[in-house]
Structure formats: C-alpha cells, structure tokens
Scaffold this motif. Sequence first.
Motif, PDB file in Angstrom:
ATOM      1  N   ARG A 406       0.859  -1.123  -0.016  1.00 21.65           N
ATOM      2  CA  ARG A 406      -0.040  -0.027  -0.092  1.00 21.65           C
ATOM      3  C   ARG A 406       0.924   1.233  -0.045  1.00 21.65           C
ATOM      4  NH1 ARG A 406      -5.593   0.104   0.558  1.00 21.65           N
ATOM      5  NH2 ARG A 406      -6.674  -1.784   0.513  1.00 21.65           N
ATOM      6  N   SER A 407       0.417   2.220  -0.558  1.00 24.15           N
ATOM      7  CA  SER A 407       1.471   3.491  -0.592  1.00 24.15           C
ATOM      8  C   SER A 407       1.314   4.116   0.907  1.00 24.15           C
ATOM      9  CB  SER A 407       0.795   4.538  -1.598  1.00 24.15           C
ATOM     10  OG  SER A 407      -0.672   5.048  -1.224  1.00 24.15           O
ATOM     11  N   ALA A 408       2.310   4.959   0.949  1.00 23.20           N
ATOM     12  CA  ALA A 408       2.416   5.573   2.107  1.00 23.20           C
ATOM     13  C   ALA A 408       1.154   6.425   2.588  1.00 23.20           C
ATOM     14  CB  ALA A 408       3.717   6.453   2.372  1.00 23.20           C
ATOM     15  N   PHE A 409       0.606   7.129   1.334  1.00 22.57           N
ATOM     16  CA  PHE A 409      -0.608   8.016   1.565  1.00 22.57           C
ATOM     17  C   PHE A 409      -1.748   7.114   2.073  1.00 22.57           C
ATOM     18  CE2 PHE A 409       1.475   9.386  -2.609  1.00 22.57           C
ATOM     19  CZ  PHE A 409       2.455  10.203  -2.040  1.00 22.57           C
ATOM     20  N   GLN A 410      -1.826   5.826   1.511  1.00 15.89           N
ATOM     21  CA  GLN A 410      -3.163   5.144   1.815  1.00 15.89           C
ATOM     22  C   GLN A 410      -3.023   4.640   3.219  1.00 15.89           C
ATOM     23  OE1 GLN A 410      -3.891   2.138  -1.098  1.00 15.89           O
ATOM     24  NE2 GLN A 410      -4.701   3.866  -2.794  1.00 15.89           N
ATOM     25  N   ALA A 411      -1.793   4.150   3.516  1.00 17.98           N
ATOM     26  CA  ALA A 411      -1.601   3.533   4.918  1.00 17.98           C
ATOM     27  C   ALA A 411      -1.693   4.339   5.999  1.00 17.98           C
ATOM     28  CB  ALA A 411      -0.112   3.281   5.031  1.00 17.98           C
ATOM     29  N   VAL A 412      -1.292   5.769   5.727  1.00 19.25           N
ATOM     30  CA  VAL A 412      -1.458   6.633   6.970  1.00 19.25           C
ATOM     31  C   VAL A 412      -3.124   7.226   6.793  1.00 19.25           C
ATOM     32  CG1 VAL A 412      -1.005   8.823   5.569  1.00 19.25           C
ATOM     33  CG2 VAL A 412      -0.498   8.750   8.126  1.00 19.25           C
ATOM     34  N   VAL A 413      -3.684   7.206   5.862  1.00 16.02           N
ATOM     35  CA  VAL A 413      -4.977   7.507   5.898  1.00 16.02           C
ATOM     36  C   VAL A 413      -6.019   6.526   6.767  1.00 16.02           C
ATOM     37  CG1 VAL A 413      -7.086   7.875   4.507  1.00 16.02           C
ATOM     38  CG2 VAL A 413      -5.083   9.081   3.923  1.00 16.02           C
ATOM     39  N   ILE A 414      -5.686   5.157   6.513  1.00 14.18           N
ATOM     40  CA  ILE A 414      -6.244   4.150   6.939  1.00 14.18           C
ATOM     41  C   ILE A 414      -6.006   4.177   8.415  1.00 14.18           C
ATOM     42  CG2 ILE A 414      -6.443   1.504   7.094  1.00 14.18           C
ATOM     43  CD1 ILE A 414      -5.914   1.617   4.118  1.00 14.18           C
ATOM     44  N   ALA A 415      -4.501   4.204   8.847  1.00  9.07           N
ATOM     45  CA  ALA A 415      -3.938   4.228  10.059  1.00  9.07           C
ATOM     46  C   ALA A 415      -4.894   5.397  11.001  1.00  9.07           C
ATOM     47  CB  ALA A 415      -2.793   4.519  10.050  1.00  9.07           C
ATOM     48  N   THR A 416      -5.093   6.410  10.201  1.00  3.96           N
ATOM     49  CA  THR A 416      -5.790   7.673  10.748  1.00  3.96           C
ATOM     50  C   THR A 416      -7.356   7.146  11.019  1.00  3.96           C
ATOM     51  OG1 THR A 416      -4.450   9.333   9.570  1.00  3.96           O
ATOM     52  CG2 THR A 416      -6.573   9.919  10.651  1.00  3.96           C
ATOM     53  N   GLY A 417      -7.848   6.464  10.451  1.00  8.44           N
ATOM     54  CA  GLY A 417      -9.226   6.095  10.536  1.00  8.44           C
ATOM     55  C   GLY A 417      -9.310   5.124  11.776  1.00  8.44           C
ATOM     56  N   ILE A 418      -8.337   4.340  11.799  1.00 10.57           N
ATOM     57  CA  ILE A 418      -8.302   3.128  12.934  1.00 10.57           C
ATOM     58  C   ILE A 418      -7.921   3.868  14.017  1.00 10.57           C
ATOM     59  CG2 ILE A 418      -7.034   1.500  13.821  1.00 10.57           C
ATOM     60  CD1 ILE A 418      -8.661   0.364  11.581  1.00 10.57           C
ATOM     61  N   ALA A 419      -7.111   4.920  14.317  1.00  9.11           N
ATOM     62  CA  ALA A 419      -6.819   5.888  15.378  1.00  9.11           C
ATOM     63  C   ALA A 419      -8.325   6.403  16.063  1.00  9.11           C
ATOM     64  CB  ALA A 419      -5.702   6.772  15.189  1.00  9.11           C
ATOM     65  N   PHE A 420      -8.987   6.758  14.965  1.00 11.15           N
ATOM     66  CA  PHE A 420     -10.220   7.734  15.214  1.00 11.15           C
ATOM     67  C   PHE A 420     -11.161   6.820  15.809  1.00 11.15           C
ATOM     68  CE2 PHE A 420     -14.489   7.779  13.186  1.00 11.15           C
ATOM     69  CZ  PHE A 420     -14.972   8.837  14.128  1.00 11.15           C
ATOM     70  N   ALA A 421     -11.275   5.456  15.002  1.00  7.71           N
ATOM     71  CA  ALA A 421     -12.365   4.596  15.754  1.00  7.71           C
ATOM     72  C   ALA A 421     -11.898   4.040  17.138  1.00  7.71           C
ATOM     73  CB  ALA A 421     -12.541   3.280  14.612  1.00  7.71           C
ATOM     74  N   LEU A 422     -10.470   3.889  17.115  1.00  7.04           N
ATOM     75  CA  LEU A 422     -10.296   3.360  18.676  1.00  7.04           C
ATOM     76  C   LEU A 422     -10.537   4.196  19.577  1.00  7.04           C
ATOM     77  CD1 LEU A 422      -6.965   1.309  17.628  1.00  7.04           C
ATOM     78  CD2 LEU A 422      -9.240   0.531  18.265  1.00  7.04           C
TER      79      LEU A 422
END
Length: 670
Positions: A406-422
Amino acid sequence: MTELSAREAELVSAHEQERPARELSGGLRLGVWIVGGLLSAYSLVVVFWPIEAIQHRMTFLAAALPLVFLCYRSGVPPLVRRLLRRGTGTAAEQPAAGEQPAAAERPAVAERPSVADWVLAAVALAVLVYPLFDFEAFRERGSGAALTSVDIVAGLALTVLLLEAVRRTVGWSLTIICVIFLIYAYYGSYLPINWTIGHRGFDLEQIVSQLYTGTEGFFGVPMQVAASYIILFTIYGAVLDYSGASRFFIDLSFAAFRKSRAAPGRTVTTAGFLLGTVSGSGVATTVSLGSVAWPVLRRAGYPKEPAGGILAAGGIGAILSPPTLGAAAFIIAEYLQVSYLQVLLYATIPTILYYLGIFLAIEIDSRRFSTHAVEVDTPKAGRLLLRFGYHFSSLILIIVLMALDRSAFQAVVIATGIAFALSFLDPEHRMGPKRVAQALAKGALEVLPVTAVCAAAGIIVGIITQTGLGLNLADIIVDLAAGNLILTTVLSGVAVMLLGLAVPVTASFIIAAVIIGPALFALGVTKAEAYMFVFYYAVLSEVSPPTALSAVAAAAITGGNTYRTMMMTWRYTLPAFLVPFAFVLTPNGQALLGQGPIGTVLLMTAVSAIAVAALAMATGGLTGRPERVLAAVAAVLLLFLEPVPIIAGLAVLAVAAAVHLVRRRRRNPA
C-alpha cells in the motif's frame, strides 16, 4: 504533539525556527479553522481519487498560502503596524517577529490580520487559482509557448508572496537565500567568463516559466511532499493527540522504568521517542517532554545541564526515528523514487545506534552524578498496556500496510481512520464531531510553515536546475577536497550543519541534497547513502552549537547554562554525528542502511554497536584520559567497518579496558 500550555508554547516560539502564529478569535478563528479542516478533508479525498500532480499542488497551495498571511504576523515596524491597524480595536503594540517583550507587556487580546494581510491573502488566492481556470492552455504555454503578460505578472507576484510567507513563518535567512538565487539567475551572465558558476543569464519570462508553470519550481518535489505526505501525517498526529495517545506514551514511559538509578534518564529518552510519533519538531518534542520530565530528573539528582542534554537528545530523536521521520525523509523517498517504507528501513539501524548511545551515556552519568530512582504516580506498565495499548495499533498498521505494497498515503489515511475509531474506547478522549473537526483543522494549520518552506525551496531547486549550478558547485567541492572522499565528506557535513544554523531542517536538506549530493555521487557514493548522510546532518543542526535550538529550549526549561547544555546534548547525540560517515566512507556502510546480505547487516550492526559503546566510554566521566583517548581511537577505527580496522579497533578497545582496570586497582587496592 501534545497540547502545550501558554508557557510551553512561548518556549517553542522563542527557540524554534518556525515563527509563532497569531492568536485569532471569534468568527475569524472559526473561519480559518473551517478552511483548514476543508484543506485536510481535500487532502484525504485526493489520496483515493487523485488528480493531476501540478493541479493538486496548485490547489493545495491556493488554500494554504492565504492562511499563512492570516495566521502569521507580518513583523513590520511598530509605526507602520500602528498605521495599518488604526481603528481596528486591536493592539498595535503586538511584537514584531523576533521581539521578546516582557510578559506584562504582552497584550491579552487576540490579534486580527491587517488590511494588508487580507490583500496579500486575496492576491495569493488569485494567482494560484488563475491557472486552474484554463489549465490545459496554461500548461501548453509553460511547455514552450510564450507566456502571456498575465502569466508573468502572476508568476512574479507569487514569487514575492512566497518570499514574504517564508519570512513570516521561518524568518529572514531562507528569504535572503532565495533572493540571492533569483539575483544569480537574472544576473549570472555578468559573472566573469572563467568562473565555474557563471551562466548565460535568464530573463524574467524564462525565470517565471521555470518556477511557475512546471514541476521544477514552486510545484516541484518539495511541494509534492508537503501536499501529499506531510499534511497526511500532521492530520494523523493530530488525531493521535486528540485521542489521548500522547498522554499514554508519557505515562507508559514513566511506568516502564521504575527501579534503577538510570531509570529517570531512560524514561525521558523513551518518552521522547514515543512522542515523536505525533510531533515532527525536535524543539516542540523537547518542550512538551521537558514540562513533564524535568521535575522527575531534578528529583533523581540530575544537574541542570545533563538533564537539559537528555531532554534535547530525546527531542531531536523524534525526527530521526521511524515510523514518522521528519519531513525531509519524505523528500528522500521522492528523490530516490522508492517507497517511504524503504526510507524507514534505511533509518532503522542508525536509530537503534542513536538510542544505544544515549542509553549508555545515561548509564554512565547515573553513576557519575549519583542519581537515584524516583517513584512516579502512574499505573503499572502492564495495566496501561492492557487499557491503552491500542494506541500502538495504528503505528504498527502503517508499517504493515506499506509492507503489503500500500502506498504511504493510503497507509497513513487508513491508520488515521483506525486511530479515530479506537478513540471511542476511551470515554475521556472519544472523537465526536467537534474533536474530529479540531483535529482536521490542527493538521492543516500545523503544515502551513512547512508548505511555505517547501514552495519557496522550489525557487532554489528550480534555479539550480535551470542554471546547472548544482553540478558546478559539486565540481568545486570535489576540487577543493582534491578528489578525496574523506575530506569531501567532512566538508559536506560541516556545510550542511552551517546551512542548518540558518534555515529549517527541511530547507537545509533540500538545498544540500541538490548541491552537496552531486559532489558525493561524483566520488562513487550511492544516492541512498548520500541523501541519508545529508538528512542526518540537516537534522543534527538543531543540536549543534552555536545555535542548537533544541538544547537552548531545554536550557530554558531547566534553567541551566545554555552552552554547557549544548555540549551535553552534543555528547549524548555523538553517535548520530559519526555513524553517518560510515554510510559514505566504506563499502560496508550500506549495511547500516539495511542493504546487503543479512549476515553482513547483522555483523556491521554489532561492530557499530561496539563503536558506539567505545564513544560512550570516550565521552563519559568515569574513566581517565588515557582510556578515553584510546576508546575514541577504537571507535573511529571500528566505524570504518572493514576487517583490518575492525581488528585494530577491537585491539585498541581491549587495551583501553585493560588500562582502566589497572588504574582502578591502583586507586582502590584490595
């Protein structure tokens, strides 16, 4: 970065290269935050629905640059400022950039932009939106057709606006450097014909075409990094901060080390490393860490200067450490055309060696200063991990996703979403609509100074490309060093550090990469090794005398002597100054970047770890001068990473250890 108190924010403003932003209020503050939130939302959307690169960069800058003029002070002389703000009801007595009035004299009211600020913001928006109305025609004119008068005027206006934006956000140094490059491009034909750096000269249309209409100037790689990588990571850092991760990282660090005399120092260093995941600034990490950690270090018995050194070394480590390195690391990925994960791999072993050096120095100092363990009122580490350990999941996820291509762009966006959910697992920090909006706005506003620096750095990169200056200066450096790689590397390291004293880390890396990089390439150094060398020395300018911004901020917190704090910081960070030479000076240096057979990588890492231990012995205060000199010689030999020097280094280190044992027995006979 954690939310700073007024005192902490004042320290960051005073000692960081980036200037403090205005304190806005009311509808204007709300409007700025809305625009910032929309800019963040746009940046997130573009990751999955990309548009053409130059259009994306123009659109991003069209939103960011006007905000710079509204959010950052002009710093104009007081008389002019009074005239501009007459009748606004705000304090004309606001200090200009760089002024430090007494606390009692600082106005408590929020500031409002002047009429001139609004005009500059409007012009910035106009000159950046104008090409987007008929982008195809604009691009064709930039590809060889003659520019229109409007193009030239707009390009010149944007040049002036960027110079002003950089002056407001990071001061005069980078602004002056950019102006010098512009003068050089226009008047280069007047230089003596036998000068290596002379060129035929370029008129205004040619300069504007280079800077404004393509991807070699304002909208080049640095701007791409700001508009793609950096904004996404600042959003991610803001979400982590608002979800309570910063507090958890500090508490976990204090809970993890409780018993030994070296525990307080190790705790501070570990906390700095963890806080680096939500801060891209060495100074800001130093200050936010110091506000919590200095009382603990003081109770443990640390003198002011060593405590300041630990704080500054831990703060600067945040920029050097995966998974969220400083902004320059993203530029390395673009220059090398490799994934950001690859750059993280390059940085992994040097990071291990960096923190090994700090921990060894802390262990030595705990004995030298007779420090002791300190009880800190935090839950046990196991309990904290069970309750809040989920904060690590998004950090790990970034690495996993990039490993899965996965690109760094997509990785950090998905991680941001996970941090939000958690965040909803913690009632105190759950991210409802208000916190989400605040995090999006904070992410955008924190990227404004970097955006201004990256866009203005495009002036330097564009003119170096247009005039061929980079290759010419590389020839001069190589000639000055008589083609000797060691001397070239030493000169390069000194040049990067001196440059870093004047301009921010990102700008110093960009300038050095396009000037010093070719000199190292010409002597057979690979691009990865050269760029990582430049990266480390650009970052280390923040702990290098005579400015050493992180060390100065640490001294302001502890009340210690500034110069002695700088020297203590230098001692703690010494491995980071010497290990990068191994990248460049020896064929096995690539092993420290994780390149080569696994056996070689492990062996060279072990040898380098021994060299770092020798450095700790050389700079510590528990051995006599003969042992310290021998240990220093051993460290240098070991870092050549070749069989004969390694054997010689181990032998010298063994002699140093033997001398130390003999001298200790003489001092303390049984």
